[in-house]
Motif scaffolding. Structure first.
Motif, PDB file in Angstrom:
ATOM      1  N   LEU A  61       0.839  -1.204   0.000  1.00  0.00           N
ATOM      2  CA  LEU A  61       0.000   0.000   0.000  1.00  0.00           C
ATOM      3  C   LEU A  61       0.874   1.253   0.000  1.00  0.00           C
ATOM      4  CD1 LEU A  61      -2.996  -0.207   2.540  1.00  0.00           C
ATOM      5  CD2 LEU A  61      -3.065  -0.229   0.039  1.00  0.00           C
ATOM      6  N   GLY A  62       1.919   1.230   0.810  1.00  0.00           N
ATOM      7  CA  GLY A  62       2.823   2.381   0.883  1.00  0.00           C
ATOM      8  C   GLY A  62       3.451   2.670  -0.467  1.00  0.00           C
ATOM      9  N   GLU A  63       3.847   1.614  -1.179  1.00  0.00           N
ATOM     10  CA  GLU A  63       4.426   1.806  -2.518  1.00  0.00           C
ATOM     11  C   GLU A  63       3.398   2.365  -3.487  1.00  0.00           C
ATOM     12  OE1 GLU A  63       7.883  -1.567  -3.040  1.00  0.00           O
ATOM     13  OE2 GLU A  63       5.863  -2.030  -3.724  1.00  0.00           O
ATOM     14  N   LEU A  64       2.176   1.851  -3.394  1.00  0.00           N
ATOM     15  CA  LEU A  64       1.130   2.313  -4.322  1.00  0.00           C
ATOM     16  C   LEU A  64       0.822   3.789  -4.091  1.00  0.00           C
ATOM     17  CD1 LEU A  64      -1.196  -0.825  -4.242  1.00  0.00           C
ATOM     18  CD2 LEU A  64       0.150  -0.025  -6.205  1.00  0.00           C
ATOM     19  N   ALA A  65       0.914   4.232  -2.838  1.00  0.00           N
ATOM     20  CA  ALA A  65       0.694   5.660  -2.553  1.00  0.00           C
ATOM     21  C   ALA A  65       1.741   6.495  -3.291  1.00  0.00           C
ATOM     22  CB  ALA A  65       0.757   5.907  -1.051  1.00  0.00           C
ATOM     23  N   ILE A  66       2.974   6.035  -3.263  1.00  0.00           N
ATOM     24  CA  ILE A  66       4.053   6.764  -3.964  1.00  0.00           C
ATOM     25  C   ILE A  66       3.782   6.745  -5.468  1.00  0.00           C
ATOM     26  CG2 ILE A  66       6.536   6.716  -4.512  1.00  0.00           C
ATOM     27  CD1 ILE A  66       6.119   7.515  -1.678  1.00  0.00           C
ATOM     28  N   GLU A  67       3.410   5.556  -5.977  1.00  0.00           N
ATOM     29  CA  GLU A  67       3.147   5.445  -7.421  1.00  0.00           C
ATOM     30  C   GLU A  67       2.001   6.366  -7.839  1.00  0.00           C
ATOM     31  OE1 GLU A  67       4.542   0.836  -7.308  1.00  0.00           O
ATOM     32  OE2 GLU A  67       2.704   1.237  -8.444  1.00  0.00           O
ATOM     33  N   ALA A  68       1.054   6.610  -6.926  1.00  0.00           N
ATOM     34  CA  ALA A  68      -0.091   7.475  -7.242  1.00  0.00           C
ATOM     35  C   ALA A  68       0.278   8.954  -7.177  1.00  0.00           C
ATOM     36  CB  ALA A  68      -1.235   7.179  -6.266  1.00  0.00           C
ATOM     37  N   GLY A  69       1.475   9.252  -6.698  1.00  0.00           N
ATOM     38  CA  GLY A  69       1.908  10.658  -6.668  1.00  0.00           C
ATOM     39  C   GLY A  69       1.832  11.307  -5.294  1.00  0.00           C
ATOM     40  N   ILE A  70       1.475  10.548  -4.274  1.00  0.00           N
ATOM     41  CA  ILE A  70       1.468  11.110  -2.916  1.00  0.00           C
ATOM     42  C   ILE A  70       2.933  11.335  -2.513  1.00  0.00           C
ATOM     43  CG2 ILE A  70       0.910  10.573  -0.493  1.00  0.00           C
ATOM     44  CD1 ILE A  70      -1.644   9.221  -1.556  1.00  0.00           C
ATOM     45  N   PRO A  71       3.276  12.517  -2.033  1.00  0.00           N
ATOM     46  CA  PRO A  71       4.694  12.815  -1.801  1.00  0.00           C
ATOM     47  C   PRO A  71       5.354  11.870  -0.793  1.00  0.00           C
ATOM     48  CG  PRO A  71       3.370  14.822  -1.674  1.00  0.00           C
ATOM     49  CD  PRO A  71       2.413  13.676  -1.762  1.00  0.00           C
ATOM     50  N   ALA A  72       6.644  11.651  -0.998  1.00  0.00           N
ATOM     51  CA  ALA A  72       7.432  10.814  -0.084  1.00  0.00           C
ATOM     52  C   ALA A  72       7.292  11.347   1.331  1.00  0.00           C
ATOM     53  CB  ALA A  72       8.896  10.835  -0.513  1.00  0.00           C
ATOM     54  N   GLY A  73       7.215  10.444   2.280  1.00  0.00           N
ATOM     55  CA  GLY A  73       7.154  10.835   3.695  1.00  0.00           C
ATOM     56  C   GLY A  73       5.738  10.999   4.227  1.00  0.00           C
ATOM     57  N   VAL A  74       4.757  11.093   3.319  1.00  0.00           N
ATOM     58  CA  VAL A  74       3.366  11.267   3.779  1.00  0.00           C
ATOM     59  C   VAL A  74       2.852   9.956   4.399  1.00  0.00           C
ATOM     60  CG1 VAL A  74       0.995  11.688   3.008  1.00  0.00           C
ATOM     61  CG2 VAL A  74       2.873  13.114   2.148  1.00  0.00           C
ATOM     62  N   LEU A  75       3.227   8.828   3.781  1.00  0.00           N
ATOM     63  CA  LEU A  75       2.843   7.525   4.327  1.00  0.00           C
ATOM     64  C   LEU A  75       4.095   6.651   4.422  1.00  0.00           C
ATOM     65  CD1 LEU A  75       0.890   5.320   5.241  1.00  0.00           C
ATOM     66  CD2 LEU A  75       0.382   4.854   2.828  1.00  0.00           C
ATOM     67  N   ASN A  76       4.559   6.452   5.628  1.00  0.00           N
ATOM     68  CA  ASN A  76       5.727   5.592   5.868  1.00  0.00           C
ATOM     69  C   ASN A  76       5.242   4.288   6.499  1.00  0.00           C
ATOM     70  OD1 ASN A  76       7.981   7.793   5.526  1.00  0.00           O
ATOM     71  ND2 ASN A  76       6.419   8.689   6.837  1.00  0.00           N
ATOM     72  N   VAL A  77       5.916   3.190   6.183  1.00  0.00           N
ATOM     73  CA  VAL A  77       5.510   1.904   6.762  1.00  0.00           C
ATOM     74  C   VAL A  77       6.732   1.281   7.440  1.00  0.00           C
ATOM     75  CG1 VAL A  77       4.429  -0.341   6.331  1.00  0.00           C
ATOM     76  CG2 VAL A  77       3.841   1.623   4.880  1.00  0.00           C
ATOM     77  N   VAL A  78       6.631   1.127   8.745  1.00  0.00           N
ATOM     78  CA  VAL A  78       7.735   0.514   9.500  1.00  0.00           C
ATOM     79  C   VAL A  78       7.239  -0.811  10.062  1.00  0.00           C
ATOM     80  CG1 VAL A  78       9.349   0.751  11.421  1.00  0.00           C
ATOM     81  CG2 VAL A  78       8.703   2.762  10.081  1.00  0.00           C
TER      82      VAL A  78
END
Ligand code: NAD
Length: 495
Positions: A203-220
């Motif tokens: 999901l975190g990767e898909l957020a990036i692929e959709a254009g949501i800026p880096a750092g908005v959704l991090n997954v630890v």
């Protein structure tokens, strides 16, 4: 995006499960600073499917810094409408990747693909689209307080959100937290359950692929007592939204006291499903069966205590047992499977122990009662009859496919049994008597009361409980309050 990774040969070739699953921090897949990984298994076969980066306090700190920077950077400056558009693009990216997500979720958690496709994935998309629509409708108010001043409120994003989720609905519960938080303009550090890390990372990767800026959704990814606790303790996290067990909920409250974080707790349940003789008995049996056996009973609002009027008790138990025996248990990746394994061998043992406790306490096992097969973490759909309200199996959350069926005689007795646990999450009532239905809806201690149905949820309706089921509400506009802070602006205008 891709980290060093390789495929295990025993996985279906169409699935690109990376064997090494790294954290997602600031838009990049990174190993944990410690370099450690832990194994994650397919509960249907007990085989290792991937190694997941074992994040700890140092990684949480990196992720929180990235979330703070995103909040103060592009994300914080973005037009609300553009934020909404990005969330809709995120939904499109999830829809395009749905086959992969469904299989990944099933492999990691043991949930049947049919159920994920029918229920979890549509709920994920519905939640994201619903909150995308909120992004530019989070209004303040002009409040006429004095004639010599203009006074108004604005709703600001609460800040950096720590989201900690359980393993029973990784995608769906993850999205219950991510979608409203992002719609409100917050940034998120998501800590999935250690048993089910894979779809959260995707999901975190898909957020990036959709254009949501880096750092908005991090997954630890990582363990609760290290990564989870570090997120709760972190002084630069403004809110923790948690779904999980009451025991961990209490620890979270203690940790959040440090910087007085806002906290929402969605915890366990031992929900009563009450059947009166004037109900449509076949409909009640069908819903009671799915109410406890859906997702192999690993549902916070499972109707795990079925209270049946003594006039129809024997008939009801017979029909429920027949349904339980007919449930198709097996490989969760097969389309026809209705019930998969429990999430882990530990959970399987815990549930089997509870069945034995029920036997010892004097309950009658009328269906199931043990492990299903000899490979994988499968437990047969089990019905315990002649259960008394004070037995441990009627008071404690089993979190498995175990129905306890309790007889009652009067309305008062049914209410007292229904309200007689430490939990208050959900309840069901089956009756054709409209007055009785209203009496029960009013007097049942529960965040949701279902009447002549059991189990449906909708993101538009507030969800949550009280007492050992936690506090606060998710879903609906309640979730917008969870992730915003109100600010008053007072402009002295003079008369
Ligand atoms: P859990 O409490 O063991 O774990 C939940 C999450 O908390 C995991 O990510 C875990 O790593 C993390 N965690 C554990 N210890 C922690 C700590 N000290 N600090 C911070 N984080 C920590 O729960 P579980 O076994 O994964 O899930 C089952 C429970 O969740 C059940 O009680 C169930 O009823 C509840 N649940 C509630 C809802 C709801 O909406 N009310 C929904 C689903 C599940």
């Amino acid at each position: 995006m891709q980290s060093t990774s390789y495929l295990r040969r025993d996985l279906p070739p169409q699935l690109s499960v990376r064997y090494r699953q790294d954290l997602l921090i600031d838009g990049t897949r990174l190993p944990a600073l410690s370099g450690r990984y832990f194994e994650t298994r397919n509960p249907a076969t007990e085989e290792v499917i991937a190694e997941v980066a074992e994040g700890d306090a140092a990684d949480i700190d990196r992720a929180v810094k990235s979330a703070r920077a995103a909040l103060e950077g592009e994300w914080g400056q973005m037009r609300a409408a553009d934020r909404g558009t990005l969330l809709l693009k995120f939904a499109d990216a999830i829809r395009n990747a749905q086959d992969e997500l469904v299989e990944l979720e099933s492999l990691d958690s043991g949930k049947p693909v049919s159920a994920i496709r029918r229920q979890d994935l549509p709920a994920v998309l519905d939640t994201l689209r619903y909150y995308a629509g909120f992004a530019d409708k989070i209004n303040g108010q002009v409040i006429p307080s004095r004639p010599d001043a203009l006074t108004y409120t604005v709703r600001e994003p609460l800040g950096v959100v720590g989201a900690i989720i359980p393993w029973n609905f990784p995608l769906m519960i993850g999205m219950w937290k991510i979608a409203p938080a992002l719609a409100c303009g917050c940034t998120v550090v998501l800590k999935p359950a250690e048993l089910t890390s894979l779809t959260a990372l995707r999901l975190g990767e898909l957020a990036i692929e959709a254009g949501i800026p880096a750092g908005v959704l991090n997954v630890v990814t990582g363990f609760g007592r290290t990564a989870g606790q570090a997120l709760v303790d972190h002084p630069d996290v403004d809110k923790v939204t948690f779904t999980g067990s009451p025991a961990v909920g209490r620890q979270i409250l203690r940790g959040a006291a440090g910087n007085l974080k806002r906290v929402t707790l969605e915890l366990g349940g031992k929900s009563a499903n009450i059947v009166f003789p004037d109900a449509d008995l076949d409909a009640a049996v069908k819903a009671a069966s799915s109410g406890i056996f859906f997702n192999a009973g690993q549902v916070c609002s499972a109707g795990s205590r079925i209270l049946v009027h003594e006039d129809v008790y024997t008939e009801f138990v017979g029909k429920l047992a027949a349904r339980a025996r007919a449930i198709r248990i097996g490989d969760p990746t097969e389309a026809g499977t209705a019930m998969g394994p429990l999430v882990s061998a530990t959970q399987m043992k815990r549930v089997l122990d509870y069945i034995d406790i029920g036997r010892t306490e004097g309950a009658a096992v009328v269906a199931g009662g043990g492990r299903h097969g000899s490979t994988g973490c499968f437990v047969a759909a089990t019905v315990l009859a002649n259960v008394k309200p004070d037995m441990r199996v009627a008071q404690e959350e089993i979190f498995g496919p175990v129905a306890t069926v309790i007889a009652f005689r009067t309305e008062e007795e049914a209410l007292s049994i229904a309200n007689g646990t430490a939990y208050s999450l959900a309840a069901g009532v089956w009756s054709a008597d409209i007055s009785r239905v209203h009496r029960f809806a009013r007097r049942l201690k529960a965040g949701t009361v279902w009447v002549n149905t059991y189990g449906p949820t909708d993101v538009r309706l507030p969800w949550g409980g009280a007492r050992d089921s936690g506090f606060g509400r998710e879903h609906g506009d309640a979730a917008i309050d969870n992730f915003t802070e109100s600010k008053v602006v007072w402009i002295q205008t003079g008369l």
